[in-house]
Write a protein that holds these residues in place. Structure first.
Motif, PDB file in Angstrom:
ATOM      1  N   ARG A  59     118.742 -12.242  85.973  1.00 61.48           N
ATOM      2  CA  ARG A  59     119.852 -11.323  86.272  1.00 61.48           C
ATOM      3  C   ARG A  59     120.120 -11.265  87.769  1.00 61.48           C
ATOM      4  O   ARG A  59     121.273 -11.274  88.215  1.00 61.48           O
ATOM      5  CB  ARG A  59     119.551  -9.926  85.732  1.00 61.48           C
ATOM      6  CG  ARG A  59     119.856  -9.743  84.259  1.00 61.48           C
ATOM      7  CD  ARG A  59     119.790  -8.285  83.864  1.00 61.48           C
ATOM      8  NE  ARG A  59     118.437  -7.753  84.004  1.00 61.48           N
ATOM      9  CZ  ARG A  59     117.504  -7.838  83.062  1.00 61.48           C
ATOM     10  NH1 ARG A  59     117.765  -8.457  81.936  1.00 61.48           N
ATOM     11  NH2 ARG A  59     116.305  -7.323  83.249  1.00 61.48           N
ATOM     12  N   ASN A  63     123.677 -12.560  89.312  1.00 62.82           N
ATOM     13  CA  ASN A  63     124.558 -11.669  90.059  1.00 62.82           C
ATOM     14  C   ASN A  63     124.858 -12.230  91.444  1.00 62.82           C
ATOM     15  O   ASN A  63     125.995 -12.184  91.926  1.00 62.82           O
ATOM     16  CB  ASN A  63     123.920 -10.289  90.192  1.00 62.82           C
ATOM     17  CG  ASN A  63     124.047  -9.464  88.928  1.00 62.82           C
ATOM     18  OD1 ASN A  63     124.841  -9.775  88.043  1.00 62.82           O
ATOM     19  ND2 ASN A  63     123.255  -8.421  88.808  1.00 62.82           N
ATOM     20  N   ARG A 124     129.429  -8.445  80.934  1.00 65.69           N
ATOM     21  CA  ARG A 124     128.577  -8.524  82.125  1.00 65.69           C
ATOM     22  C   ARG A 124     128.633  -7.227  82.912  1.00 65.69           C
ATOM     23  O   ARG A 124     127.604  -6.741  83.412  1.00 65.69           O
ATOM     24  CB  ARG A 124     129.045  -9.697  82.981  1.00 65.69           C
ATOM     25  CG  ARG A 124     128.196  -9.954  84.210  1.00 65.69           C
ATOM     26  CD  ARG A 124     126.820 -10.447  83.811  1.00 65.69           C
ATOM     27  NE  ARG A 124     126.085 -10.872  84.975  1.00 65.69           N
ATOM     28  CZ  ARG A 124     126.219 -12.077  85.521  1.00 65.69           C
ATOM     29  NH1 ARG A 124     127.041 -12.952  84.993  1.00 65.69           N
ATOM     30  NH2 ARG A 124     125.496 -12.397  86.578  1.00 65.69           N
ATOM     31  N   ASN A 128     125.337  -4.773  83.469  1.00 64.86           N
ATOM     32  CA  ASN A 128     124.902  -4.332  84.797  1.00 64.86           C
ATOM     33  C   ASN A 128     124.808  -2.812  84.869  1.00 64.86           C
ATOM     34  O   ASN A 128     123.890  -2.260  85.491  1.00 64.86           O
ATOM     35  CB  ASN A 128     125.858  -4.853  85.869  1.00 64.86           C
ATOM     36  CG  ASN A 128     125.511  -6.261  86.336  1.00 64.86           C
ATOM     37  OD1 ASN A 128     124.345  -6.632  86.379  1.00 64.86           O
ATOM     38  ND2 ASN A 128     126.518  -7.037  86.658  1.00 64.86           N
TER      39      ASN A 128
END
Length: 238
Positions: A59, A63, A124, A128
């Protein structure tokens, strides 16, 4: 000067936050390698911990790469008509390991119109936000996802009953490399919310964060409503 500032912030974030899961993975793997006669349950726990740390590392890197790509080339959307409930359900399913054992409540009217969005990117954003809630709330917290249509937009609110916001101005948390707790054992390079804003802005929408009373936080996403295509009714020939 601005570029140098961003580079320094990135190096600081990477040196601390990407190193943490790598160190944990190495330590767990060494334990598995050196301890030959571990009970099966202990081996399963170690393997699960390695997977969790690897997912966190994935992750963080995703990102970082996505935000860098979006800032250099913009956001390229692959829009199609989707149900908001399906997007939320998919994001919750992917985030389930992070959110356990928190209570998750959803309140989405069944008659919501379809949205023309890039579904993986909106997922997404939600992942998050869920990741953020999992990091900064206790395991006994409750997370509520609710939505609806108002005027020419659809809204989606993700709220929790955690400790609330760590800064007086929530807007600063959407800046790249900005974290609620700068020096913390909580993993993250402060890119998640900046990435969320870039994605939502590319859809012509908005995202904001505010504190709840007496405590907690709430994210509100607004996306423009379009005109879904009409579904032609089938005619039956005799």
């Amino acid at each position: 000067m601005e570029g140098e500032k961003l580079r320094n912030a990135l190096l600081s974030a990477v040196s601390h936050d990407l190193k943490t899961p790598l160190t944990a993975i190495r330590g767990l793997a060494e334990t598995l390698e050196r301890t030959k006669e571990l009970p099966e349950d202990d081996r399963s726990d170690l393997a699960r911990s390695i997977r969790v740390q690897a997912d966190e590392l994935k992750r963080l890197v995703s990102n970082l790469l996505d935000l860098a790509r979006m800032q250099s080339r913009g956001v390229h959307l692959n829009k199609e008509w989707h149900s908001l409930s399906e997007i939320v359900g998919s994001a919750l399913a992917q985030s389930a390991p992070l959110l356990k054992p928190r209570a998750i409540r959803t309140n989405l009217p069944p008659d919501l119109p379809l949205l023309e969005v890039d579904a993986p990117l909106i997922e997404r954003v939600l992942i998050n936000i869920f990741d953020n809630a999992a990091k900064y709330t206790s395991s006994t917290s409750a997370i509520t996802v609710r939505g609806g249509a108002s005027g020419d937009s659809m809204y989606l609110v993700v709220e929790d009953d955690g400790p609330g916001l760590p800064v007086p101005d929530p807007e600063v948390l959407f800046e790249p490399f900005m974290r609620g707790q700068k020096e913390s054992s909580i993993a993250g390079v402060g890119l998640g919310l900046s990435l969320c804003r870039s994605i939502i802005a590319a859809h012509g929408g908005s995202i904001r964060l505010e504190g709840r009373k007496p405590h907690g936080a709430a994210f509100e996403i607004r996306l423009p409503l379009g005109a879904p295509p009409e579904v032609e009714s089938e005619t039956v020939n005799d």
